[in-house]
Motif scaffolding. Structure first.
Motif, PDB file in Angstrom:
ATOM      1  N   VAL A  36     -28.430  -7.631 -21.882  1.00  0.00           N
ATOM      2  CA  VAL A  36     -27.524  -8.625 -22.032  1.00  0.00           C
ATOM      3  C   VAL A  36     -26.981  -8.525 -23.601  1.00  0.00           C
ATOM      4  CG1 VAL A  36     -27.417 -11.128 -22.605  1.00  0.00           C
ATOM      5  CG2 VAL A  36     -28.517 -10.656 -20.477  1.00  0.00           C
ATOM      6  N   GLU A  37     -27.710  -8.330 -24.509  1.00  0.00           N
ATOM      7  CA  GLU A  37     -26.898  -8.125 -26.095  1.00  0.00           C
ATOM      8  C   GLU A  37     -26.532  -6.132 -25.926  1.00  0.00           C
ATOM      9  OE1 GLU A  37     -27.220 -10.027 -28.244  1.00  0.00           O
ATOM     10  OE2 GLU A  37     -27.706 -11.124 -26.619  1.00  0.00           O
ATOM     11  N   ALA A  38     -26.530  -5.323 -24.795  1.00  0.00           N
ATOM     12  CA  ALA A  38     -26.722  -4.622 -25.218  1.00  0.00           C
ATOM     13  C   ALA A  38     -25.226  -4.386 -24.648  1.00  0.00           C
ATOM     14  CB  ALA A  38     -27.237  -3.324 -24.611  1.00  0.00           C
ATOM     15  N   ALA A  39     -24.931  -5.262 -23.255  1.00  0.00           N
ATOM     16  CA  ALA A  39     -23.813  -5.418 -22.694  1.00  0.00           C
ATOM     17  C   ALA A  39     -21.900  -6.571 -23.934  1.00  0.00           C
ATOM     18  CB  ALA A  39     -23.579  -6.117 -21.387  1.00  0.00           C
ATOM     19  N   ARG A  40     -22.632  -7.392 -24.729  1.00  0.00           N
ATOM     20  CA  ARG A  40     -22.295  -7.728 -25.635  1.00  0.00           C
ATOM     21  C   ARG A  40     -21.627  -6.874 -26.460  1.00  0.00           C
ATOM     22  NH1 ARG A  40     -25.695 -13.404 -26.570  1.00  0.00           N
ATOM     23  NH2 ARG A  40     -25.263 -14.009 -23.987  1.00  0.00           N
ATOM     24  N   PHE A  41     -22.539  -5.510 -27.009  1.00  0.00           N
ATOM     25  CA  PHE A  41     -22.415  -5.093 -27.854  1.00  0.00           C
ATOM     26  C   PHE A  41     -21.515  -3.760 -27.142  1.00  0.00           C
ATOM     27  CE2 PHE A  41     -22.966  -0.879 -30.087  1.00  0.00           C
ATOM     28  CZ  PHE A  41     -22.369  -0.892 -31.710  1.00  0.00           C
ATOM     29  N   ALA A  42     -21.268  -3.521 -26.057  1.00  0.00           N
ATOM     30  CA  ALA A  42     -19.987  -2.125 -25.395  1.00  0.00           C
ATOM     31  C   ALA A  42     -18.900  -3.256 -25.613  1.00  0.00           C
ATOM     32  CB  ALA A  42     -20.998  -2.179 -23.757  1.00  0.00           C
ATOM     33  N   PHE A  43     -18.510  -4.481 -25.146  1.00  0.00           N
ATOM     34  CA  PHE A  43     -17.656  -5.176 -25.193  1.00  0.00           C
ATOM     35  C   PHE A  43     -17.312  -5.260 -26.370  1.00  0.00           C
ATOM     36  CE2 PHE A  43     -15.191  -9.240 -25.677  1.00  0.00           C
ATOM     37  CZ  PHE A  43     -14.915  -9.433 -24.632  1.00  0.00           C
ATOM     38  N   GLN A  44     -17.715  -5.832 -27.240  1.00  0.00           N
ATOM     39  CA  GLN A  44     -17.469  -6.017 -28.952  1.00  0.00           C
ATOM     40  C   GLN A  44     -16.641  -4.383 -29.394  1.00  0.00           C
ATOM     41  OE1 GLN A  44     -19.156  -4.024 -31.669  1.00  0.00           O
ATOM     42  NE2 GLN A  44     -18.656  -5.632 -33.551  1.00  0.00           N
ATOM     43  N   GLN A  45     -17.077  -3.371 -29.528  1.00  0.00           N
ATOM     44  CA  GLN A  45     -17.131  -2.204 -29.425  1.00  0.00           C
ATOM     45  C   GLN A  45     -15.666  -1.888 -28.866  1.00  0.00           C
ATOM     46  OE1 GLN A  45     -19.035   0.658 -31.699  1.00  0.00           O
ATOM     47  NE2 GLN A  45     -19.396  -1.983 -31.817  1.00  0.00           N
ATOM     48  N   ASN A  46     -15.560  -1.966 -27.538  1.00  0.00           N
ATOM     49  CA  ASN A  46     -14.579  -2.148 -26.239  1.00  0.00           C
ATOM     50  C   ASN A  46     -13.043  -2.865 -26.537  1.00  0.00           C
ATOM     51  OD1 ASN A  46     -14.725   0.780 -24.269  1.00  0.00           O
ATOM     52  ND2 ASN A  46     -16.374  -1.245 -23.226  1.00  0.00           N
ATOM     53  N   TRP A  47     -13.865  -3.773 -26.634  1.00  0.00           N
ATOM     54  CA  TRP A  47     -12.369  -4.666 -27.555  1.00  0.00           C
ATOM     55  C   TRP A  47     -11.874  -4.924 -28.455  1.00  0.00           C
ATOM     56  CZ3 TRP A  47     -10.414  -8.408 -24.402  1.00  0.00           C
ATOM     57  CH2 TRP A  47      -8.997  -9.470 -25.281  1.00  0.00           C
ATOM     58  N   GLN A  48     -12.360  -4.719 -29.727  1.00  0.00           N
ATOM     59  CA  GLN A  48     -11.902  -3.709 -30.965  1.00  0.00           C
ATOM     60  C   GLN A  48     -11.605  -2.259 -31.344  1.00  0.00           C
ATOM     61  OE1 GLN A  48     -14.827  -4.627 -33.768  1.00  0.00           O
ATOM     62  NE2 GLN A  48     -14.750  -6.886 -33.618  1.00  0.00           N
ATOM     63  N   LYS A  49     -11.159  -1.804 -30.044  1.00  0.00           N
ATOM     64  CA  LYS A  49     -10.547  -0.451 -30.067  1.00  0.00           C
ATOM     65  C   LYS A  49      -9.523  -1.046 -29.939  1.00  0.00           C
ATOM     66  CE  LYS A  49     -13.750   2.381 -28.559  1.00  0.00           C
ATOM     67  NZ  LYS A  49     -14.538   3.447 -27.552  1.00  0.00           N
ATOM     68  N   GLU A  50      -7.858   0.334 -30.584  1.00  0.00           N
ATOM     69  CA  GLU A  50      -6.818   0.470 -30.120  1.00  0.00           C
ATOM     70  C   GLU A  50      -6.420   0.664 -28.781  1.00  0.00           C
ATOM     71  OE1 GLU A  50      -4.219  -0.569 -32.290  1.00  0.00           O
ATOM     72  OE2 GLU A  50      -5.498  -0.501 -34.074  1.00  0.00           O
ATOM     73  N   THR A  51      -5.490  -0.296 -28.465  1.00  0.00           N
ATOM     74  CA  THR A  51      -5.008  -0.311 -26.340  1.00  0.00           C
ATOM     75  C   THR A  51      -4.696   1.541 -25.980  1.00  0.00           C
ATOM     76  OG1 THR A  51      -4.522  -2.182 -27.145  1.00  0.00           O
ATOM     77  CG2 THR A  51      -3.417  -0.962 -24.574  1.00  0.00           C
ATOM     78  N   VAL A  52      -4.959   1.481 -25.376  1.00  0.00           N
ATOM     79  CA  VAL A  52      -5.097   3.096 -24.514  1.00  0.00           C
ATOM     80  C   VAL A  52      -4.931   2.598 -23.090  1.00  0.00           C
ATOM     81  CG1 VAL A  52      -6.272   5.109 -23.685  1.00  0.00           C
ATOM     82  CG2 VAL A  52      -6.829   3.843 -26.819  1.00  0.00           C
ATOM     83  N   ARG A  53      -3.771   3.260 -22.594  1.00  0.00           N
ATOM     84  CA  ARG A  53      -3.373   3.279 -21.465  1.00  0.00           C
ATOM     85  C   ARG A  53      -3.141   4.337 -20.714  1.00  0.00           C
ATOM     86  NH1 ARG A  53      -0.076  -1.470 -23.947  1.00  0.00           N
ATOM     87  NH2 ARG A  53      -0.838  -3.094 -22.624  1.00  0.00           N
ATOM     88  N   THR A  54      -3.283   4.348 -19.245  1.00  0.00           N
ATOM     89  CA  THR A  54      -3.670   6.491 -18.257  1.00  0.00           C
ATOM     90  C   THR A  54      -2.340   5.446 -18.004  1.00  0.00           C
ATOM     91  OG1 THR A  54      -3.828   4.676 -17.092  1.00  0.00           O
ATOM     92  CG2 THR A  54      -5.693   6.095 -18.445  1.00  0.00           C
ATOM     93  N   PRO A  55      -1.413   6.765 -17.542  1.00  0.00           N
ATOM     94  CA  PRO A  55      -0.430   6.739 -17.004  1.00  0.00           C
ATOM     95  C   PRO A  55       0.147   6.426 -15.085  1.00  0.00           C
ATOM     96  CG  PRO A  55      -0.803   8.748 -17.629  1.00  0.00           C
ATOM     97  CD  PRO A  55      -1.063   7.543 -18.392  1.00  0.00           C
TER      98      PRO A  55
END
Length: 367
Positions: free
Chosen positions: A348-367
């Motif tokens: 659970v804690e590892a998933a929260r850490f992964a969410f925190q890392q992804n959420w704070q990244k800049e938005t990246v979109r695929t075409p």
């Protein structure tokens, strides 16, 4: 911590989007719902008929062929049920986000029925996935290659400590409990699909496929403010999460209630589950606005995957704790279940850490 805002796609429509886009999306999802329902009924009936019609005098090769045919029918039925849940979730979520543009009485009556159907159909798969996750974790923790109860018997190898001995009994206990729960969930799903309540839901969805009960104001209303409100609710919920704590490698508070006699859900999990639901509503709102051709936000996609892992690990930990409360189990079994519970809480804690890392990244979109 600075609040992360969601940016709209760069190719967002320039003009206002009226209720026609909402009606088209709901009709498409209703059509998909009816198509999945028809496939589920056809494949379920074919698989059941194949199993019942199998003669006792057939050869082993014929028996294997019939068995494979039944398995294929069962697999297609599972896929149809998954698609049925998918459509029901999208219709329910869209009714929630854009409810000011829909007939209030019809919408408020439809949403809980769709939630009931989706939840009922999801339980069987959830129990099966939970058992597979827990057995896999027991194998990993005990160093076993197969099912813990089979490894010691088949190989004849001596146990390597109380965890390996307890893992066999813990695995058998979890298998009994979750298989029973899965069987009951399967029976409940079959009863639900044959109930008058479900037929009423199906009739309402069939009407929705041809006529969407929009309000008179929906013809000129803009959908984007309502979709933006869903985005704001998601952003506010994420801002309330303890992302600073999630950024640390160990959260001791996550295990404080691990041995409590209270069977209520873990107090830290509820806000994260709520964010997962709000993220889903945000994604559905984007589907209404931009359709299937909209760019994929990789950051939100990975954040959603992390929240799914968070939910699965939290529910698995709760199942391990529930099994540990079984009366008169051996100390080695209780010990193995305790280690398993701690392992899943760390997941659970590892998933929260992964969410925190992804959420704070800049938005990246695929075409």
């Amino acid at each position: 911590m600075a609040q992360q805002h969601l940016e709209p796609p760069t190719d967002s429509p320039a003009g206002p989007m009226s209720g026609d886009a909402l009606a088209g999306y709901l009709r498409a999802q209703a059509t998909e719902f009816l198509r999945s329902l028809r496939q589920h009924r056809e494949n379920g009936t074919d698989a059941g008929s194949t199993a019942r019609a199998k003669p006792r005098t057939e050869s082993r090769a014929e028996s294997r062929d019939v068995s494979r045919a039944g398995d294929n029918g069962s697999g297609e039925s599972v896929d149809a049920a998954r698609a049925l849940r998918r459509s029901a979730r999208r219709i329910s979520g869209t009714l929630h986000t854009f409810r000011p543009l829909l007939d209030a009485e019809w919408s408020e009556g439809m949403r809980p029925e769709l939630a009931w159907l989706s939840g009922t159909l999801a339980r069987e798969h959830a129990y099966a996935a939970r058992l597979e996750r827990l057995i896999g974790a027991l194998n990993r923790l005990s160093g076993a290659a197969g099912f813990p109860a089979q490894t010691a018997q088949d190989t004849g190898a001596p146990a390597k400590g109380s965890l390996t001995v307890g893992a066999a009994k813990a695995g058998a206990l979890l298998d009994r409990q979750l298989t029973l729960a899965r069987t009951r969930a399967h029976s409940a799903a079959l009863q639900a699909l044959g109930s008058s309540r479900f037929h009423a839901v199906a009739d309402s969805v069939a009407v929705l496929a041809s006529e969407v009960p929009l309000t008179p104001a929906a013809a000129t209303a803009d959908l984007r403010p309502l979709a933006a409100a869903a985005t704001d609710r998601l952003t506010d919920a994420v801002a309330a999460l303890p992302l600073v704590t999630a950024g640390h490698p160990y959260n001791a508070e996550a295990l404080v209630h691990g041995l409590s006699a209270d069977t209520a859900p873990h107090p830290q999990d509820a806000p994260w589950h709520q964010v997962r639901l709000l993220l889903r509503l945000h994604r559905y709102a984007c589907e209404v606005l931009y359709g299937e051709d909209a760019p994929i936000d990789v950051r939100l996609l990975r954040a959603g995957q992390a929240l799914n892992r968070h939910r699965d690990a939290a529910e698995a930990a709760a199942a391990a704790a529930s099994a540990a409360r079984t009366p008169r189990i051996a100390p080695a079994t209780a010990y193995a279940l305790g280690v398993l519970h701690a392992d899943q809480r760390h997941e659970v804690e590892a998933a929260r850490f992964a969410f925190q890392q992804n959420w704070q990244k800049e938005t990246v979109r695929t075409p």
